[in-house]
Design a protein around this motif. Structure first.
Motif, short mmCIF file in Angstrom:
data_model
loop_
_atom_site.label_atom_id
_atom_site.label_comp_id
_atom_site.label_asym_id
_atom_site.label_seq_id
_atom_site.Cartn_x
_atom_site.Cartn_y
_atom_site.Cartn_z
N GLY A 49 1.09 -1.44 -0.11
CA GLY A 49 -0.12 0.13 0.08
C GLY A 49 0.53 1.00 -0.26
O GLY A 49 0.29 2.22 -0.27
N ILE A 50 2.03 1.07 1.15
CA ILE A 50 2.75 3.13 1.07
C ILE A 50 3.43 2.45 -0.05
O ILE A 50 3.76 4.04 -1.23
CB ILE A 50 3.90 2.47 2.16
N LEU A 104 -4.30 2.72 3.11
CA LEU A 104 -5.29 2.27 3.51
C LEU A 104 -5.87 0.92 2.42
O LEU A 104 -5.57 -0.17 3.25
CB LEU A 104 -6.68 3.28 3.90
N PRO A 105 -6.34 1.16 1.17
CA PRO A 105 -6.33 -0.41 0.75
C PRO A 105 -5.70 -0.88 0.75
O PRO A 105 -6.62 -2.40 0.64
CB PRO A 105 -6.48 0.46 -0.55
N TYR A 110 1.59 13.28 -2.33
CA TYR A 110 0.96 13.63 -0.48
C TYR A 110 2.15 13.18 0.32
O TYR A 110 1.77 14.18 1.01
CB TYR A 110 0.47 12.22 -0.90
N LEU A 111 3.34 12.60 -0.46
CA LEU A 111 4.02 13.31 0.95
C LEU A 111 5.25 14.42 1.04
O LEU A 111 5.15 14.30 2.06
CB LEU A 111 5.38 11.52 0.31
N ARG A 112 5.14 14.90 0.03
CA ARG A 112 5.94 16.11 -0.08
C ARG A 112 4.75 17.14 0.35
O ARG A 112 5.14 18.02 1.25
CB ARG A 112 5.96 16.96 -1.47
N HIS A 153 -0.39 10.49 9.70
CA HIS A 153 -1.22 10.96 9.41
C HIS A 153 -1.33 11.56 7.82
O HIS A 153 -2.84 11.81 6.82
CB HIS A 153 -1.18 13.00 9.78
N VAL A 154 -0.25 10.94 6.89
CA VAL A 154 -0.33 10.48 5.66
C VAL A 154 0.06 9.97 5.29
O VAL A 154 -0.84 8.65 4.43
CB VAL A 154 0.81 11.40 5.13
#
Length: 301
Positions: A181-182, A213-214, A189-191, A206-207
């Motif tokens: 998933g990661i 999640l999927p 999103y990470l930036r 939080h990120v």
């Protein structure tokens, strides 16, 4: 003066990230959550599995009537129902089921507590990934029953041996699901998280975890399946009166007594519990996550 110069073109990677983000926002805006009518739920969710069960029992009954094999090998469905009714009247049915279910859930929760941080480490630290990634993949493909003899020698025929087998079976699946998933989280999103100060543990909580999640839920579903299979293998092989009577030991006792209705009843109960946990816990959770992300309609899967 107003400058007439064209804005500098964005880098290709950033343009692709922004395009993906805009597409996801459009999908979220287009999703309308509506309550599914009861008749539709009954028709599309309840009726098909009921009909499948009826069909299996009908074919089973026809095979018995056709006398394709001896009665002690393939008993009548009514004999299995009689075994179920007998356990219920004795007051032992729920105790047998709960003995195994409580072990399975407790072992799964322990695997969740270990597999989640392990998956984060493997996904985000290159050295850890290079060292443990292949081992986790190998452990995931190793049959859980192979751990039972070693666990019994190490820990004896105890609950600890049962939980050890569950952990060895479930932790790799949960960790690998989170890693998968990661790996699919867009770099944008990470930036964005780092820009807002979400770094380190805050960024993971939080990120990374929400975005992954999927894949994480898919790993949890597989982790529960491995937990349940591992426990049944351990109960079948390492049976002892001190452990209480669970479904695996009930199945083994029925085999020892040449009680084929009891054997089939044990198989049916093990299958029922596995399906029930998936339908009650994981499937609704997966549908909710997909709906929130605009990946499935409210009345979909």
């Amino acid at each position: 003066m107003v400058s007439t110069e064209a804005p500098a073109p964005r880098p290709p990677a950033e343009s692709q990230d922004l395009a993906g983000l805009e597409a996801g926002l459009d999908a979220l805006d287009s999703v309308r959550v509506e309550r599914t009518p009861f008749t539709q739920v009954l028709l599309h969710k309840v009726l098909p599995p009921v009909l499948a069960v009826v069909l299996v029992v009908a074919v089973w009954k026809l095979l018995v009537l056709a006398e394709v094999t001896d009665d002690y090998k393939l008993p009548d469905p009514s004999a299995v129902w009689g075994s179920l009714r007998e356990l219920w009247l004795q007051g032992t049915l729920l105790d047998i089921v709960w003995t195994s279910v409580s072990r399975g859930l407790l072992g799964f929760l322990a695997a969740l507590a270990i597999g989640t941080p392990l998956g984060l480490l493997v996904a985000r630290v290159r050295f850890v990934r290079a060292a443990l990634g292949p081992i986790l993949s190998g452990l995931q493909s190793l049959p859980s029953v192979a751990w039972v003899p070693a666990a019994v020698i190490w820990l004896g025929i105890t609950d600890s041996a049962m939980y050890a087998v569950i952990l060895l079976g479930a932790v790799p699946s949960i960790a690998n699901g989170l890693v998968s998933g990661i790996d699919q989280v867009p770099p944008l999103y990470l930036r964005a998280g780092r820009t807002m100060g979400a770094t380190g543990a805050r960024g993971a909580w939080h990120v990374l975890l929400p975005a992954a999640l999927p894949g994480y839920i898919a790993g949890l579903k597989q982790g529960w399946a491995f937990s349940w299979r591992s426990l049944m293998a351990a109960e079948l092989i390492a049976s002892s009166p001190d452990l209480g009577l669970g479904l695996g030991q009930f199945l083994e006792n029925s085999r020892t007594d040449s009680d084929m209705p009891g054997v089939l009843l044990g198989i049916i109960l093990i299958l029922f519990v596995g399906i029930a946990i998936d339908l009650i816990v994981f499937s609704p959770l997966e549908r909710r996550v997909l709906r929130v992300r605009g990946l499935a309609a409210a009345g979909g899967r």
